[in-house]
Design a protein around this motif. Structure first.
Motif, PDB file in Angstrom:
ATOM      1  N   LYS A   1      15.887 -17.796 -11.715  1.00 58.28           N
ATOM      2  CA  LYS A   1      16.886 -17.219 -10.810  1.00 58.28           C
ATOM      3  C   LYS A   1      16.247 -16.159  -9.934  1.00 58.28           C
ATOM      4  CE  LYS A   1      21.371 -15.728  -9.926  1.00 58.28           C
ATOM      5  NZ  LYS A   1      22.726 -15.714 -10.297  1.00 58.28           N
ATOM      6  N   VAL A   2      16.693 -16.125  -8.692  1.00 58.66           N
ATOM      7  CA  VAL A   2      16.307 -15.093  -7.738  1.00 58.66           C
ATOM      8  C   VAL A   2      17.594 -14.448  -7.242  1.00 58.66           C
ATOM      9  CG1 VAL A   2      15.318 -14.669  -5.450  1.00 58.66           C
ATOM     10  CG2 VAL A   2      14.182 -16.257  -7.027  1.00 58.66           C
ATOM     11  N   VAL A   3      17.590 -13.117  -7.208  1.00 61.40           N
ATOM     12  CA  VAL A   3      18.704 -12.378  -6.620  1.00 61.40           C
ATOM     13  C   VAL A   3      18.119 -11.547  -5.490  1.00 61.40           C
ATOM     14  CG1 VAL A   3      20.554 -10.716  -6.986  1.00 61.40           C
ATOM     15  CG2 VAL A   3      19.923 -12.295  -8.824  1.00 61.40           C
ATOM     16  N   GLY A   4      18.684 -11.721  -4.304  1.00 61.69           N
ATOM     17  CA  GLY A   4      18.212 -10.979  -3.142  1.00 61.69           C
ATOM     18  C   GLY A   4      19.313 -10.129  -2.556  1.00 61.69           C
ATOM     19  N   PHE A   5      18.948  -8.912  -2.203  1.00 62.26           N
ATOM     20  CA  PHE A   5      19.875  -7.973  -1.587  1.00 62.26           C
ATOM     21  C   PHE A   5      19.371  -7.670  -0.181  1.00 62.26           C
ATOM     22  CE2 PHE A   5      19.700  -7.236  -6.139  1.00 62.26           C
ATOM     23  CZ  PHE A   5      21.036  -7.307  -6.496  1.00 62.26           C
ATOM     24  N   VAL A   6      20.274  -7.714   0.787  1.00 64.49           N
ATOM     25  CA  VAL A   6      19.905  -7.488   2.181  1.00 64.49           C
ATOM     26  C   VAL A   6      20.761  -6.351   2.725  1.00 64.49           C
ATOM     27  CG1 VAL A   6      19.735  -8.533   4.474  1.00 64.49           C
ATOM     28  CG2 VAL A   6      19.325  -9.939   2.429  1.00 64.49           C
ATOM     29  N   ALA A   7      20.120  -5.264   3.153  1.00 64.72           N
ATOM     30  CA  ALA A   7      20.848  -4.176   3.806  1.00 64.72           C
ATOM     31  C   ALA A   7      21.310  -4.726   5.150  1.00 64.72           C
ATOM     32  CB  ALA A   7      19.952  -2.952   3.982  1.00 64.72           C
ATOM     33  N   SER A   8      22.602  -4.904   5.296  1.00 64.60           N
ATOM     34  CA  SER A   8      23.141  -5.668   6.415  1.00 64.60           C
ATOM     35  C   SER A   8      23.956  -4.819   7.376  1.00 64.60           C
ATOM     36  CB  SER A   8      24.028  -6.800   5.878  1.00 64.60           C
ATOM     37  OG  SER A   8      23.286  -7.650   5.034  1.00 64.60           O
TER      38      SER A   8
ATOM     39  N   VAL B   1      24.408  -5.857   1.419  1.00 67.97           N
ATOM     40  CA  VAL B   1      24.794  -4.556   0.890  1.00 67.97           C
ATOM     41  C   VAL B   1      24.712  -3.501   1.994  1.00 67.97           C
ATOM     42  CG1 VAL B   1      24.048  -5.127  -1.464  1.00 67.97           C
ATOM     43  CG2 VAL B   1      22.446  -4.020   0.101  1.00 67.97           C
ATOM     44  N   ALA B   2      25.364  -2.379   1.750  1.00 70.48           N
ATOM     45  CA  ALA B   2      25.384  -1.301   2.733  1.00 70.48           C
ATOM     46  C   ALA B   2      24.061  -0.542   2.787  1.00 70.48           C
ATOM     47  CB  ALA B   2      26.525  -0.338   2.427  1.00 70.48           C
ATOM     48  N   GLU B   3      23.467  -0.283   1.632  1.00 72.46           N
ATOM     49  CA  GLU B   3      22.227   0.489   1.554  1.00 72.46           C
ATOM     50  C   GLU B   3      21.377  -0.002   0.400  1.00 72.46           C
ATOM     51  OE1 GLU B   3      21.314   2.857   3.679  1.00 72.46           O
ATOM     52  OE2 GLU B   3      23.231   3.080   4.730  1.00 72.46           O
ATOM     53  N   LEU B   4      20.065   0.168   0.549  1.00 76.06           N
ATOM     54  CA  LEU B   4      19.123  -0.125  -0.531  1.00 76.06           C
ATOM     55  C   LEU B   4      18.239   1.099  -0.762  1.00 76.06           C
ATOM     56  CD1 LEU B   4      18.162  -3.812   0.342  1.00 76.06           C
ATOM     57  CD2 LEU B   4      19.365  -3.015  -1.697  1.00 76.06           C
ATOM     58  N   PRO B   5      17.581   1.176  -1.914  1.00 83.55           N
ATOM     59  CA  PRO B   5      16.733   2.329  -2.198  1.00 83.55           C
ATOM     60  C   PRO B   5      15.693   2.585  -1.100  1.00 83.55           C
ATOM     61  CG  PRO B   5      17.006   1.011  -4.179  1.00 83.55           C
ATOM     62  CD  PRO B   5      17.619   0.232  -3.040  1.00 83.55           C
ATOM     63  N   LEU B   6      15.488   3.847  -0.804  1.00 83.74           N
ATOM     64  CA  LEU B   6      14.498   4.301   0.176  1.00 83.74           C
ATOM     65  C   LEU B   6      14.753   3.769   1.585  1.00 83.74           C
ATOM     66  CD1 LEU B   6      11.263   3.884  -2.002  1.00 83.74           C
ATOM     67  CD2 LEU B   6      12.765   5.885  -1.811  1.00 83.74           C
TER      68      LEU B   6
ATOM     69  N   ASP C   1       0.819  -1.218   0.000  1.00 89.51           N
ATOM     70  CA  ASP C   1       0.000   0.000   0.000  1.00 89.51           C
ATOM     71  C   ASP C   1       0.852   1.267   0.000  1.00 89.51           C
ATOM     72  OD1 ASP C   1      -2.376  -1.516   0.012  1.00 89.51           O
ATOM     73  OD2 ASP C   1      -2.331  -1.670   2.200  1.00 89.51           O
ATOM     74  N   GLY C   2       1.932   1.258  -0.776  1.00 93.34           N
ATOM     75  CA  GLY C   2       2.759   2.435  -0.939  1.00 93.34           C
ATOM     76  C   GLY C   2       3.768   2.702   0.165  1.00 93.34           C
ATOM     77  N   ALA C   3       3.881   1.792   1.132  1.00 89.93           N
ATOM     78  CA  ALA C   3       4.824   1.992   2.236  1.00 89.93           C
ATOM     79  C   ALA C   3       5.726   0.772   2.385  1.00 89.93           C
ATOM     80  CB  ALA C   3       4.070   2.236   3.540  1.00 89.93           C
ATOM     81  N   LEU C   4       6.969   1.028   2.755  1.00 91.52           N
ATOM     82  CA  LEU C   4       7.901  -0.072   3.019  1.00 91.52           C
ATOM     83  C   LEU C   4       7.522  -0.787   4.310  1.00 91.52           C
ATOM     84  CD1 LEU C   4      11.264   1.681   2.136  1.00 91.52           C
ATOM     85  CD2 LEU C   4      10.267  -0.277   0.950  1.00 91.52           C
ATOM     86  N   THR C   5       7.602  -2.114   4.282  1.00 92.90           N
ATOM     87  CA  THR C   5       7.286  -2.885   5.493  1.00 92.90           C
ATOM     88  C   THR C   5       8.492  -3.034   6.411  1.00 92.90           C
ATOM     89  OG1 THR C   5       7.797  -5.016   4.461  1.00 92.90           O
ATOM     90  CG2 THR C   5       5.507  -4.219   4.275  1.00 92.90           C
ATOM     91  N   ALA C   6       9.693  -2.816   5.882  1.00 89.58           N
ATOM     92  CA  ALA C   6      10.906  -2.969   6.694  1.00 89.58           C
ATOM     93  C   ALA C   6      11.972  -2.020   6.183  1.00 89.58           C
ATOM     94  CB  ALA C   6      11.415  -4.412   6.642  1.00 89.58           C
ATOM     95  N   THR C   7      12.453  -1.146   7.073  1.00 91.14           N
ATOM     96  CA  THR C   7      13.532  -0.231   6.727  1.00 91.14           C
ATOM     97  C   THR C   7      14.647  -0.357   7.749  1.00 91.14           C
ATOM     98  OG1 THR C   7      12.527   1.593   7.960  1.00 91.14           O
ATOM     99  CG2 THR C   7      12.012   1.460   5.606  1.00 91.14           C
ATOM    100  N   GLY C   8      15.851  -0.130   7.283  1.00 95.26           N
ATOM    101  CA  GLY C   8      17.007  -0.196   8.171  1.00 95.26           C
ATOM    102  C   GLY C   8      17.865  -1.400   7.861  1.00 95.26           C
ATOM    103  N   LYS C   9      18.845  -1.598   8.705  1.00 98.17           N
ATOM    104  CA  LYS C   9      19.818  -2.684   8.521  1.00 98.17           C
ATOM    105  C   LYS C   9      19.349  -3.945   9.240  1.00 98.17           C
ATOM    106  CE  LYS C   9      23.190  -0.282   6.517  1.00 98.17           C
ATOM    107  NZ  LYS C   9      22.747   1.044   6.414  1.00 98.17           N
ATOM    108  N   VAL C  10      19.442  -5.061   8.516  1.00 99.77           N
ATOM    109  CA  VAL C  10      19.120  -6.351   9.124  1.00 99.77           C
ATOM    110  C   VAL C  10      20.279  -6.717  10.055  1.00 99.77           C
ATOM    111  CG1 VAL C  10      18.545  -8.759   8.684  1.00 99.77           C
ATOM    112  CG2 VAL C  10      17.816  -6.991   7.070  1.00 99.77           C
TER     113      VAL C  10
END
Length: 153
Positions: free
Chosen positions: A91-98, A133-138, A44-53
């Motif tokens: 193929k699936v590629v996943g990026f995790v702000a870590s 990764v260090a950062e992801l969009p938004l 609904d237009g909002a991120l469900t999780a922001t920040g570093k895992v």
């Protein structure tokens, strides 16, 4: 049973396609393959999780966010070619702000991979990369992209 019926059986619906936040399209077909752009965990237009895992976001919450990313990727595929035309997930590629020291990226991206297995069975078994990764969009915690094979046009 088709994927549409499997989604219903699992109590899931494909969300509306997330509008691009820059100069790209959500998915592109080339021959018998569809490539999705990276999908964030938007609901609904909002991120469900922001920040570093491993810091602001738990691995469990990030895993749930990866599942949302996969649903958003499937929505992009559905809008382009119809979800029931998917022959297999390639193929699936996943990026995790870590956070520093977090090494659980594969477990986080299992949120996407396990959903694909539930929906597509053997055709959902795929090659995969899970990258910290260090950062992801938004400020998103997770991003997922896919390559799928589809029935010939």
């Amino acid at each position: 049973m088709g994927v549409t019926e499997k989604l219903a059986e699992l109590g899931l619906t494909l969300p509306p396609v997330v509008p691009p936040v820059a100069s790209y399209v959500p998915a592109v077909r080339s021959g018998d393959h569809v490539f999705t752009s990276g999908q964030l965990p938007m609901v609904d237009g909002a991120l469900t999780a922001t920040g570093k895992v491993g810091a602001e976001v738990s691995a469990e919450d990030a895993t749930a966010a990866a599942r949302v990313c996969a649903l958003n990727a499937l929505a992009a595929i559905d809008a382009l070619v119809g979800i029931d035309s998917v022959v297999r997930i390639v193929k699936v590629v996943g990026f995790v702000a870590s956070a520093p020291g977090f090494t659980g990226q594969p477990g986080v991206i299992n949120g996407a991979s396990n959903l694909l297995g539930e929906l597509f069975g053997d055709a959902g078994i795929h090659a995969r990369s899970a990258v910290g990764v260090a950062e992801l969009p938004l400020g998103a915690a997770v991003e997922v992209e896919m390559i799928v094979e589809v029935a010939p046009a």
